[in-house]
Design a protein around this motif. Structure first.
Motif, short mmCIF file in Angstrom:
data_model
loop_
_atom_site.label_atom_id
_atom_site.label_comp_id
_atom_site.label_asym_id
_atom_site.label_seq_id
_atom_site.Cartn_x
_atom_site.Cartn_y
_atom_site.Cartn_z
N UNK A 198 0.85 -1.22 0.00
CA UNK A 198 0.00 0.00 0.00
C UNK A 198 0.87 1.25 0.00
N UNK A 199 1.92 1.21 0.80
CA UNK A 199 2.81 2.37 0.85
C UNK A 199 3.53 2.54 -0.49
N UNK A 200 3.95 1.42 -1.07
CA UNK A 200 4.63 1.52 -2.37
C UNK A 200 3.69 2.14 -3.40
N UNK A 201 2.41 1.73 -3.35
CA UNK A 201 1.44 2.29 -4.30
C UNK A 201 1.21 3.78 -4.09
N UNK A 202 1.52 4.23 -2.87
CA UNK A 202 1.41 5.68 -2.60
C UNK A 202 2.73 6.39 -2.90
N UNK A 203 3.67 5.67 -3.50
CA UNK A 203 4.96 6.26 -3.87
C UNK A 203 5.96 6.27 -2.73
#
Ligand code: F6P
Length: 360
Positions: free
Chosen positions: A222-227
Motif C-alpha cells: 500500500x505504501x509503495x502504491x502511494x509512492x
C-alpha cells in the motif's frame, strides 16, 4: 523528627536507567531530612546473603552525579532465586534464612527494595518469612506492573527506541528499504507500541495482537502504491512466529532469552514482498545510560515517598504513580496485577487511527 533509623536499600532484577536517581532521592530524604543512616546493599539480596553482609554506607557526599548516572552503583542481579539458590557445587539451596540473618546483623529497621514483579515477589516472601519491614519501588523497562502508571526505566527505554526509529527512517528512505527494529519488553508490547507511535512506524507488532505476514506485506505494498518505497517496522521481542512458536535462544550458560523475531520477520517479508530488509536489535541499549527527565522525576518522587512510608511505619507497601501523584499500594496487589497492552486502550486506538498496521 522521630527516632533514628538505619535503613537498607537494594536494587534487584535487570538494571535500567533511573536506579541511581532513586538511590540519591532515598539518601537525600533519609539522611538529609531525617538524619537516618542508609546502607546500600550490594548485588541485590546476595549482599545480605554474604557473611559478613556486603554493603556500602551511603552518605550525601556520595550522591554527586548519581541523578544522571546509568546502571546502579549497588550492583544487581536477575538470577539466583534465594529460595532455590544455585550453589557453586551444582546443588540448589534455600538461602532465605541467610538473607534474613544479614538484615538482622546489619541492624536494619527497614529495607527499600527496587525491582520489577519477579524481584518484588521474592522480597515480599522474604519479608513475610523474616518479619522484615519492606517498602518497594517499581522499576522495569517492560512497564508491566499493573498498579502503577510509571515504572522507573520505561520512559528512557521508549526514548531510546524512538530515537532509533528516527535514525532508521533516513536510511530506510535513502535505500528504499524495509527497516525492522526489535525492542525489548518481555511479554508486553508497551515499549514497541509507545516508541512505534512516537517514532512514526508503519507497522507495530506486539505480543498481544496476532499478526500475519500477508497483512504486514499488504501495508508495505500500500505504501509503495502511494509512492513510498520504504517502511519502518517495530517488533516486540516476545512476538511469536506466524505459527505461534516463541523465538528465543539459549546461551553457553544455559540461559534462555527472547530474541530473533526481527530476523524471522525480515526473511519472511523479503520472501513475500521482495523488499530489501534490514534488522536492528536494540537490546540492552534500552536499559543503560542517562535516564530521561521523566524517569529522573519519577525516581526522585518515588525515593522520597518510600522513605516517608518508613517514617510513617507503613510497610509491605509499594509506591505507585496514579492520577498525577504518588500513592502507595500493598505489594501483594502490585505483583498480582500484570498489565499487558490494553487492546481497547488509547495507544492501540491511536495506532489504528493513524493508519499504523498492527498486523491483524
Ligand atoms: O525485564 C527487563 C528485560 O530487559 C526484558 O525486557 C528482557 O527480555 C530481559 O530483561 C533481558 O534480560 P537479560 O539482561 O538477562 O538479558
Amino acid at each position: 523528627m522521630g527516632e533514628f533509623k538505619r535503613i537498607g536499600i537494594l536494587t534487584s532484577g535487570g538494571d535500567c536507567a533511573g536506579l541511581n536517581a532513586v538511590i540519591r532521592a532515598v539518601v537525600c530524604r533519609a539522611v538529609g531530612t531525617y538524619n537516618w543512616e542508609v546502607l546500600g546493599i550490594r548485588q541485590a539480596t546476595q549482599g545480605l546473603m554474604s557473611s559478613p553482609p556486603e554493603f556500602m554506607l551511603l552518605d550525601l557526599d556520595k550522591m554527586d552525579r548519581l541523578l544522571t548516572a546509568g546502571g546502579t552503583v549497588l550492583g544487581t542481579t536477575n538470577k539466583g532465586d534465594p529460595f532455590a539458590f544455585p550453589m557453586p557445587d551444582g546443588t540448589v539451596l534455600d538461602r532465605s534464612e541467610d538473607i534474613i540473618a544479614g538484615y538482622r546483623e546489619l541492624g536494619l529497621d527497614a529495607i527499600i527494595g527496587i525491582g520489577g514483579d519477579g524481584s518484588l515477589a521474592i522480597l515480599r516472601r522474604l519479608a513475610l518469612q523474616g518479619n522484615l519491614n519492606l517498602v518497594a519501588i517499581p522499576k522495569t523497562i517492560d512497564n508491566d506492573l499493573g498498579s502503577t502508571e510509571h515504572s522507573i526505566g520505561f520512559d528512557t527505554a521508549v526514548n531510546i527506541a524512538t530515537e532509533a526509529l528516527d535514525r532508521l527512517h533516513f536510511t530506510a528512505a535513502s535505500h528504499s528499504r524495509v527497516m525492522i527494529l526489535e525492542v525489548m519488553g518481555r511479554d508486553a508490547g508497551h515499549i514497541a507500541i509507545s516508541a512505534g507511535i512516537a517514532g512514526g512506524a508503519d507497522v507495530i507488532l506486539i505480543p498481544e495482537i496476532p499478526y500475519t505476514i500477508a497483512n504486514v506485506c499488504k501495508k508495505i505494498y500500500d505504501r509503495q502504491n502511494q509512492g513510498k518505497n520504504y517502511s519502518l517496522i517495530v517488533v516486540s521481542e516476545a512476538v511469536r512466529t506466524e505459527e505461534g512458536e516463541p523465538v528465543m535462544s539459549t546461551n553457553r550458560l544455559g540461559q534462555c532469552r527472547l530474541g530473533g523475531i526481527g530476523q524471522y520477520l525480515s526473511d519472511k517479508i523479503c520472501d513475500c514482498s521482495g523488499a530489501e530488509t534490514r534488522v536492528t536489535v536494540l537490546g540492552h541499549t534500552q536499559r543503560g545510560g542517562t535516564p530521561s527527565p521523566l524517569d529522573r522525576l519519577t525516581a526522585s518522587a518515588f525515593g522520597v515517598a518510600a522513605v516517608d512510608l518508613i517514617a510513617d511505619g507503613k510497610y509491605d507497601q509499594m509506591v505507585s504513580w496514579q492520577n498525577r501523584q504518588v500513592v502507595s499500594v500493598p505489594i501483594a496487589d502490585a505483583i498480582a496485577q500484570y498489565r499487558a497492552v490494553d487492546l481497547n486502550g488509547t495507544l492501540v486506538k491511536t495506532a489504528r487511527g493513524l493508519g499504523i498496521c498492527l498486523g491483524d
